[in-house]
Design a protein around this motif. Structure first.
Motif, PDB file in Angstrom:
ATOM      1  N   PRO A   1       0.836  -1.216   0.000  1.00 15.52           N
ATOM      2  CA  PRO A   1       0.000   0.000   0.000  1.00 15.52           C
ATOM      3  C   PRO A   1       0.865   1.257   0.000  1.00 15.52           C
ATOM      4  CG  PRO A   1       0.065  -0.976   2.191  1.00 15.52           C
ATOM      5  CD  PRO A   1       0.772  -1.940   1.274  1.00 15.52           C
ATOM      6  N   ASP A   2       0.216   2.393  -0.201  1.00 14.31           N
ATOM      7  CA  ASP A   2       0.951   3.651  -0.223  1.00 14.31           C
ATOM      8  C   ASP A   2       1.446   4.057   1.160  1.00 14.31           C
ATOM      9  OD1 ASP A   2       0.503   3.826  -2.936  1.00 14.31           O
ATOM     10  OD2 ASP A   2      -1.366   4.963  -2.692  1.00 14.31           O
ATOM     11  N   GLU A   3       0.789   3.583   2.205  1.00 18.08           N
ATOM     12  CA  GLU A   3       1.193   3.912   3.569  1.00 18.08           C
ATOM     13  C   GLU A   3       1.027   2.689   4.450  1.00 18.08           C
ATOM     14  OE1 GLU A   3       0.233   7.163   7.126  1.00 18.08           O
ATOM     15  OE2 GLU A   3      -0.733   7.316   5.156  1.00 18.08           O
ATOM     16  N   LEU A   4       2.022   2.438   5.303  1.00 12.26           N
ATOM     17  CA  LEU A   4       2.005   1.262   6.164  1.00 12.26           C
ATOM     18  C   LEU A   4       2.838   1.560   7.407  1.00 12.26           C
ATOM     19  CD1 LEU A   4       1.037  -1.727   6.318  1.00 12.26           C
ATOM     20  CD2 LEU A   4       3.255  -2.369   5.360  1.00 12.26           C
ATOM     21  N   PHE A   5       2.222   1.320   8.581  1.00 12.20           N
ATOM     22  CA  PHE A   5       2.883   1.550   9.871  1.00 12.20           C
ATOM     23  C   PHE A   5       3.414   2.981   9.995  1.00 12.20           C
ATOM     24  CE2 PHE A   5       3.776  -3.050   9.026  1.00 12.20           C
ATOM     25  CZ  PHE A   5       2.859  -3.547   9.960  1.00 12.20           C
TER      26      PHE A   5
ATOM     27  N   LEU B   1       4.604   4.795   7.677  1.00 13.00           N
ATOM     28  CA  LEU B   1       5.645   5.080   6.686  1.00 13.00           C
ATOM     29  C   LEU B   1       5.028   5.162   5.303  1.00 13.00           C
ATOM     30  CD1 LEU B   1       8.406   2.592   7.906  1.00 13.00           C
ATOM     31  CD2 LEU B   1       8.241   5.028   8.422  1.00 13.00           C
ATOM     32  N   GLN B   2       5.620   5.968   4.465  1.00 14.38           N
ATOM     33  CA  GLN B   2       5.150   6.091   3.096  1.00 14.38           C
ATOM     34  C   GLN B   2       6.288   6.546   2.202  1.00 14.38           C
ATOM     35  OE1 GLN B   2       2.091   9.070   2.894  1.00 14.38           O
ATOM     36  NE2 GLN B   2       3.272  10.612   3.980  1.00 14.38           N
ATOM     37  N   GLY B   3       6.111   6.317   0.919  1.00 13.41           N
ATOM     38  CA  GLY B   3       7.098   6.766  -0.060  1.00 13.41           C
ATOM     39  C   GLY B   3       8.445   6.095   0.104  1.00 13.41           C
ATOM     40  N   GLU B   4       9.498   6.891   0.093  1.00 13.97           N
ATOM     41  CA  GLU B   4      10.869   6.387   0.153  1.00 13.97           C
ATOM     42  C   GLU B   4      11.152   5.646   1.455  1.00 13.97           C
ATOM     43  OE1 GLU B   4      14.654   8.858   1.086  1.00 13.97           O
ATOM     44  OE2 GLU B   4      14.390   8.953  -1.090  1.00 13.97           O
ATOM     45  N   ALA B   5      10.682   6.162   2.581  1.00 14.58           N
ATOM     46  CA  ALA B   5      10.927   5.505   3.870  1.00 14.58           C
ATOM     47  C   ALA B   5      10.288   4.124   3.911  1.00 14.58           C
ATOM     48  CB  ALA B   5      10.385   6.372   5.011  1.00 14.58           C
ATOM     49  N   LEU B   6       9.099   3.984   3.332  1.00 18.64           N
ATOM     50  CA  LEU B   6       8.435   2.680   3.297  1.00 18.64           C
ATOM     51  C   LEU B   6       9.209   1.698   2.437  1.00 18.64           C
ATOM     52  CD1 LEU B   6       6.036   0.891   4.032  1.00 18.64           C
ATOM     53  CD2 LEU B   6       4.784   1.883   2.099  1.00 18.64           C
TER      54      LEU B   6
ATOM     55  N   GLY C   1      13.426  -2.660 -10.862  1.00 17.77           N
ATOM     56  CA  GLY C   1      12.328  -1.723 -10.669  1.00 17.77           C
ATOM     57  C   GLY C   1      11.480  -1.973  -9.446  1.00 17.77           C
ATOM     58  N   VAL C   2      11.920  -2.835  -8.523  1.00 17.71           N
ATOM     59  CA  VAL C   2      11.145  -3.119  -7.312  1.00 17.71           C
ATOM     60  C   VAL C   2      11.880  -2.620  -6.077  1.00 17.71           C
ATOM     61  CG1 VAL C   2       9.942  -5.086  -8.300  1.00 17.71           C
ATOM     62  CG2 VAL C   2      12.133  -5.434  -7.183  1.00 17.71           C
ATOM     63  N   GLY C   3      12.861  -1.753  -6.268  1.00 21.80           N
ATOM     64  CA  GLY C   3      13.590  -1.193  -5.145  1.00 21.80           C
ATOM     65  C   GLY C   3      13.070   0.186  -4.792  1.00 21.80           C
ATOM     66  N   ILE C   4      13.988   1.128  -4.660  1.00 23.23           N
ATOM     67  CA  ILE C   4      13.627   2.501  -4.346  1.00 23.23           C
ATOM     68  C   ILE C   4      13.075   3.176  -5.597  1.00 23.23           C
ATOM     69  CG2 ILE C   4      14.447   4.677  -3.386  1.00 23.23           C
ATOM     70  CD1 ILE C   4      14.557   2.314  -1.474  1.00 23.23           C
ATOM     71  N   ASN C   5      11.967   3.880  -5.427  1.00 28.41           N
ATOM     72  CA  ASN C   5      11.317   4.532  -6.562  1.00 28.41           C
ATOM     73  C   ASN C   5      12.113   5.739  -7.040  1.00 28.41           C
ATOM     74  OD1 ASN C   5       9.123   2.769  -6.693  1.00 28.41           O
ATOM     75  ND2 ASN C   5       7.949   3.945  -5.188  1.00 28.41           N
ATOM     76  N   ALA C   6      12.039   6.001  -8.345  1.00 30.19           N
ATOM     77  CA  ALA C   6      12.597   7.218  -8.924  1.00 30.19           C
ATOM     78  C   ALA C   6      11.784   8.412  -8.398  1.00 30.19           C
ATOM     79  CB  ALA C   6      12.527   7.139 -10.444  1.00 30.19           C
ATOM     80  N   PRO C   7      12.407   9.594  -8.284  1.00 35.91           N
ATOM     81  CA  PRO C   7      13.739   9.942  -8.806  1.00 35.91           C
ATOM     82  C   PRO C   7      14.867   9.772  -7.805  1.00 35.91           C
ATOM     83  CG  PRO C   7      12.621  11.925  -8.101  1.00 35.91           C
ATOM     84  CD  PRO C   7      11.675  10.795  -7.830  1.00 35.91           C
ATOM     85  N   THR C   8      14.630   9.094  -6.662  1.00 40.41           N
ATOM     86  CA  THR C   8      15.703   8.884  -5.699  1.00 40.41           C
ATOM     87  C   THR C   8      16.844   8.097  -6.348  1.00 40.41           C
ATOM     88  OG1 THR C   8      14.106   8.869  -3.893  1.00 40.41           O
ATOM     89  CG2 THR C   8      16.278   7.953  -3.437  1.00 40.41           C
TER      90      THR C   8
END
Length: 334
Positions: free
Chosen positions: A184-188, A190-195, A277-284
């Motif tokens: 999901p977009d948010e869990l515990f 956390l969201q985005g890069e931290a998730l 493509g299943v790691g950290i999302n772009a643009p990081t």
């Protein structure tokens, strides 16, 4: 016939105790096992050079994080379209050697002109953070499970050993890809890069603990039959005391050596997930993600060279340092 020489005057000089009587006494200083291992490690020039490089790499990763996220000095995601040549309908950096210059020492990306040096520097902290924390998690779980299985034996050993076999047979890469698909977009909280970072640490660390667990279990099976453990039992020591005061201190060396060899494996695994493509999302910026983007520009080798070289040198340095540390802590295994 000549008379024998008179040696009465040199008797004092021939007496070692008399000769040393006037010299100041020098106390004999003992060396701990850690000091002996450090002396052995210092004699290994290759391992020391690799260790220095690892320290510099960690400092560089911390500096990249601070310069990017705190001081806003490094800009890995800033586009420089003016540095990209689109005259012939294909994207390519302007200038020689991929746009290398004093301002962009590694050149720029052919797609949007982002500075490659800034992205390699910013991607270092992602790879090292995930590798270190995943290694810490897997080594912690593996140590607890391995010591428990090796010391208690019986059905406990059988249960934990079969669990290790199940985890070793688990298709980790397929599981990581499937898990990212339903994330999901948010869990515990956390969201985005931290998730994504937390997910990779959990997947890599939790499912790799059997490798450390098998090593610790084998060492524990050997140590529990040693004389110092029998002596502790004869003095009335119970299980917790023997585990924490007798066994674990003697397991520090193999655990430390295995940790230094597991870190580069986790770096490679994180890079592979980012490449797919299943790691950290772009643009990081991540080293694996940069390699994935560079695959479409195979005619521009510098785009793939720098992140690939960063992964290669980092993994090589950790492996060389781990080998030297193993030789220093256990010279009989050479």
């Amino acid at each position: 016939m000549t008379a024998p020489p008179d040696v009465s005057g040199s008797a004092a000089e021939a007496d070692p105790e008399a000769a040393l009587a006037g010299m100041p006494a020098k106390a004999i200083q003992g060396r701990s096992l850690g000091q002996i291992a450090w002396l052995r490690l210092k004699r290994d020039k290759v391992a020391m050079a690799a260790g220095v490089f690892v320290v510099l790499l960690v400092l560089m990763a911390v500096a990249g994080l601070l310069l990017d996220r705190v001081f806003d000095v490094v800009h890995p995601n800033t586009f420089h379209e003016d540095l990209v040549d689109t005259e012939f309908g294909t994207l390519a950096p302007k200038g020689a050697f991929g746009g290398m210059s004093a301002d962009h020492i590694f050149g720029v990306e052919p797609k949007n002109g982002r500075d490659i040096a800034a992205r390699v520097l910013s991607g270092a902290w992602i790879s090292l953070l995930i590798a270190f924390l995943a290694t810490l998690l897997s080594v912690f779980i593996g140590t607890v499970m391995g010591v428990t299985a090796g010391y208690f034996g019986g059905w406990v050993d059988t249960l934990i050993s079969r669990a290790m076999d199940v985890f070793l047979a688990f298709p980790l890469l397929v599981f990581a890809i499937a898990m990212v698909g339903v994330l999901p977009d948010e869990l515990f909280g956390l969201q985005g890069e931290a998730l994504r970072i937390a997910l990779l640490i959990f997947v890599i660390g939790f499912f790799n603990w059997p490798y450390a667990g098998r090593i610790v279990r084998g060492q524990t099976l050997s140590l529990r039959e040693r004389e110092f453990v029998d002596a502790a039992r004869s003095l009335g020591a119970r299980g917790p005391y023997i585990l924490f005061r007798e066994l674990l201190p003697n397991l520090v060396a193999p655990i430390l050596v295995y940790s230094t060899l597991l870190i580069p494996t986790n770096i490679l695994f994180e890079s592979a997930l980012s490449f797919l493509g299943v790691g950290i999302n772009a643009p990081t910026a991540t080293w694996g993600g940069m390699l994935s983007e560079a695959a479409a520009y195979y005619t521009i080798p510098h785009f793939m060279l720098w992140p690939g070289l960063a992964i290669f040198v980092t993994v090589l340095a950790f492996n060389l340092f781990g080998d030297g540390l193993r030789d220093a802590l256990d010279p009989r295994a050479r």
